[in-house]
Design an enzyme around this catalytic site. Structure first.
Site, PDB file in Angstrom:
ATOM      1  N   HIS A 104      49.793  80.884   0.124  1.00  0.00           N
ATOM      2  CA  HIS A 104      49.090  79.449   0.242  1.00  0.00           C
ATOM      3  C   HIS A 104      47.459  79.803   0.043  1.00  0.00           C
ATOM      4  O   HIS A 104      46.760  78.909   0.491  1.00  0.00           O
ATOM      5  CB  HIS A 104      49.555  78.540   1.272  1.00  0.00           C
ATOM      6  CG  HIS A 104      49.025  79.452   2.835  1.00  0.00           C
ATOM      7  ND1 HIS A 104      49.876  78.973   3.667  1.00  0.00           N
ATOM      8  CD2 HIS A 104      47.979  79.935   3.223  1.00  0.00           C
ATOM      9  CE1 HIS A 104      49.102  79.734   4.834  1.00  0.00           C
ATOM     10  NE2 HIS A 104      48.023  80.272   4.454  1.00  0.00           N
ATOM     11  N   HIS A 154      44.689  75.531   9.254  1.00  0.00           N
ATOM     12  CA  HIS A 154      43.676  76.575   9.562  1.00  0.00           C
ATOM     13  C   HIS A 154      42.259  76.002   9.981  1.00  0.00           C
ATOM     14  O   HIS A 154      41.470  75.985   9.427  1.00  0.00           O
ATOM     15  CB  HIS A 154      43.063  77.279   8.031  1.00  0.00           C
ATOM     16  CG  HIS A 154      44.326  77.858   7.446  1.00  0.00           C
ATOM     17  ND1 HIS A 154      45.434  77.111   6.653  1.00  0.00           N
ATOM     18  CD2 HIS A 154      44.757  79.132   6.972  1.00  0.00           C
ATOM     19  CE1 HIS A 154      46.317  78.178   6.012  1.00  0.00           C
ATOM     20  NE2 HIS A 154      45.780  79.435   6.295  1.00  0.00           N
ATOM     21  N   HIS A 209      47.797  90.405   3.621  1.00  0.00           N
ATOM     22  CA  HIS A 209      46.213  90.203   3.655  1.00  0.00           C
ATOM     23  C   HIS A 209      45.627  90.119   4.808  1.00  0.00           C
ATOM     24  O   HIS A 209      46.054  90.074   5.753  1.00  0.00           O
ATOM     25  CB  HIS A 209      45.874  88.946   2.953  1.00  0.00           C
ATOM     26  CG  HIS A 209      46.460  87.665   3.306  1.00  0.00           C
ATOM     27  ND1 HIS A 209      47.754  87.146   3.927  1.00  0.00           N
ATOM     28  CD2 HIS A 209      45.633  86.390   3.920  1.00  0.00           C
ATOM     29  CE1 HIS A 209      47.892  85.931   4.648  1.00  0.00           C
ATOM     30  NE2 HIS A 209      46.586  85.529   4.430  1.00  0.00           N
ATOM     31  N   GLU A 255      51.470  85.395   8.922  1.00  0.00           N
ATOM     32  CA  GLU A 255      51.877  84.275   8.233  1.00  0.00           C
ATOM     33  C   GLU A 255      53.061  84.125   7.713  1.00  0.00           C
ATOM     34  O   GLU A 255      53.914  83.313   7.948  1.00  0.00           O
ATOM     35  CB  GLU A 255      50.762  83.926   7.215  1.00  0.00           C
ATOM     36  CG  GLU A 255      49.394  83.320   7.630  1.00  0.00           C
ATOM     37  CD  GLU A 255      48.413  82.904   6.522  1.00  0.00           C
ATOM     38  OE1 GLU A 255      47.482  82.257   6.670  1.00  0.00           O
ATOM     39  OE2 GLU A 255      49.097  83.087   5.219  1.00  0.00           O
TER      40      GLU A 255
HETATM   41  C1  DHB Z   1      43.145  83.616   1.953  1.00  0.00           C
HETATM   42  C2  DHB Z   1      44.337  83.487   2.113  1.00  0.00           C
HETATM   43  C3  DHB Z   1      44.742  82.722   3.196  1.00  0.00           C
HETATM   44  O1  DHB Z   1      46.119  82.623   3.413  1.00  0.00           O
HETATM   45  C4  DHB Z   1      44.025  81.835   3.906  1.00  0.00           C
HETATM   46  O2  DHB Z   1      44.602  80.747   4.638  1.00  0.00           O
HETATM   47  C5  DHB Z   1      42.694  81.928   3.568  1.00  0.00           C
HETATM   48  C6  DHB Z   1      42.123  82.828   2.613  1.00  0.00           C
HETATM   49  C7  DHB Z   1      42.550  84.595   0.995  1.00  0.00           C
HETATM   50  O3  DHB Z   1      43.145  85.403   0.307  1.00  0.00           O
HETATM   51  O4  DHB Z   1      41.159  84.654   0.853  1.00  0.00           O
HETATM   52 FE    FE Z   2      46.244  81.363   5.341  1.00  0.00          FE
END
Ligand code: DHB
Ligand code: FE
Length: 315
Positions: A12, A59, A193, A240
């Site tokens: 997302h 978030h 990530h 997540e």
């Molecule tokens: C990014 C990914 C995320 O799931 C998020 O909530 C905020 C930023 C990213 O890849 O920059």
């Molecule tokens: Fe996220």
């Protein structure tokens, strides 16, 4: 009776939303990402769910750090896009399904999952980006969406097992809803990530692909994975992915994987996407299974008296 016809997971990433909003989807970097969702859009147009239940995380847009519910079910009639710092995304207001949502709240809470009931809430990229990825950018979202926000931003998030069991409780709730509705459950977030700290930029494709394989074929391998393993292998925000287990728990034990897509990167994140449907083989087997024969009354009586059924001389 309402049915769960599929589960979908997808990342997302907010920059995906920005690429759509700023009309950059044709740039090669973004085309690589969006091209992986063309088949999903076709699948969605064919499947036409009546309702989506979207498992996502907020978030710090709707809840802020002052109040972070572990599981929050959106029971409102609508959920406007949140202001995420650049203003709210120019996407349609998400229309809810208060009747089904209240039914789920009742069933799940009485099943001893203490959900927070939310009657007013804005939704951020965690929910709107996956909607864009599989529905495109329509004037109105094609069906009502029930948001279920999961805390994955402040320790401790719920365990993978708890998420999976919540999925099962949601399934039970949906199957006991009297109206004939086709429901699709979304799990969002991930894949690997990490946005800040010394390991920022971490991607672990091997872990992600194994996660997708297990999600599809052997989710029990994932439900007991501790948080620390998500963090170590998939980065701080890789946690997540526990939300994908809510989706998986809401499906049959056996599923058919109808589509998968994986690309690296989008912004800081590995983009993973999967569509799972109830197993056709399982459904066929259940339909073909002959009903267990009831022993004839005579046989039953004979068995009760332990009398041999084959009379002498009659072989
Ligand atoms: C990014 C990914 C995320 O799931 C998020 O909530 C905020 C930023 C990213 O890849 O920059
Ligand atoms: Fe996220």
């Amino acid at each position: 009776m309402a049915r769960i016809v599929a589960g979908i997971s997808s990342s997302h990433v907010p920059a995906i939303g920005a690429a759509i909003d700023n009309k950059r989807t044709e740039e090669p970097y973004w085309k690589r990402v969006f091209s992986g969702f063309e088949k999903s859009k076709e699948w969605m147009a064919k499947t036409k769910p009546d309702v989506v239940i979207a498992i996502y995380n907020d978030h710090a847009s709707a809840f802020s750090v002052e109040m972070i519910p572990t599981f929050a079910l959106g029971c409102a009639a609508e959920f406007p896009p949140a202001d995420e710092g650049w203003g709210p995304r120019p996407v349609p207001v998400v229309k809810g399904h208060p009747e089904l949502a209240s039914h789920i709240a009742q069933s799940v809470i009485l099943d001893e999952f203490d959900l927070t009931i939310v009657n007013k809430m804005e939704v951020d990229h965690g929910l709107t980006v996956p909607l864009n990825l599989v529905f495109g950018s329509p004037k109105e979202w094609p069906c009502p969406v029930i948001p279920l926000a999961v805390n994955v931003v402040q320790y401790p998030p719920p365990t993978g097992h708890r998420c999976f069991m919540l999925g099962k409780a949601i399934r039970k709730a949906v199957l006991s809803y009297p109206e004939d509705l086709k429901v699709v459950v979304f799990g969002t977030g991930g894949m690997s990530h990490q946005i800040s700290g010394p390991r920022a930029g971490l991607i672990n494709s091997k872990f992600d692909k194994a996660f997708l394989d297990n999600l599809s074929k052997d989710p029990q391998k994932l439900v007991r994975m501790p948080h620390i393993e998500y963090m170590r292998e998939a980065g701080a925000e890789g946690i997540e992915m526990v939300m994908w287990l809510v989706m998986r728990g809401a499906l049959d034990d056996k599923v058919d994987e109808v589509y998968r897509f994986y690309t690296v990167p989008a912004s800081n994140t590995a983009v993973g996407h999967i569509i799972l449907e109830p197993s056709r083989k399982g459904a066929k087997k259940a339909a073909a299974k002959p009903k267990a024969k009831r022993p004839a009354a005579k046989t039953k009586r004979a068995a009760a008296r332990k009398i041999p059924l084959v009379r002498k001389g009659k072989r």
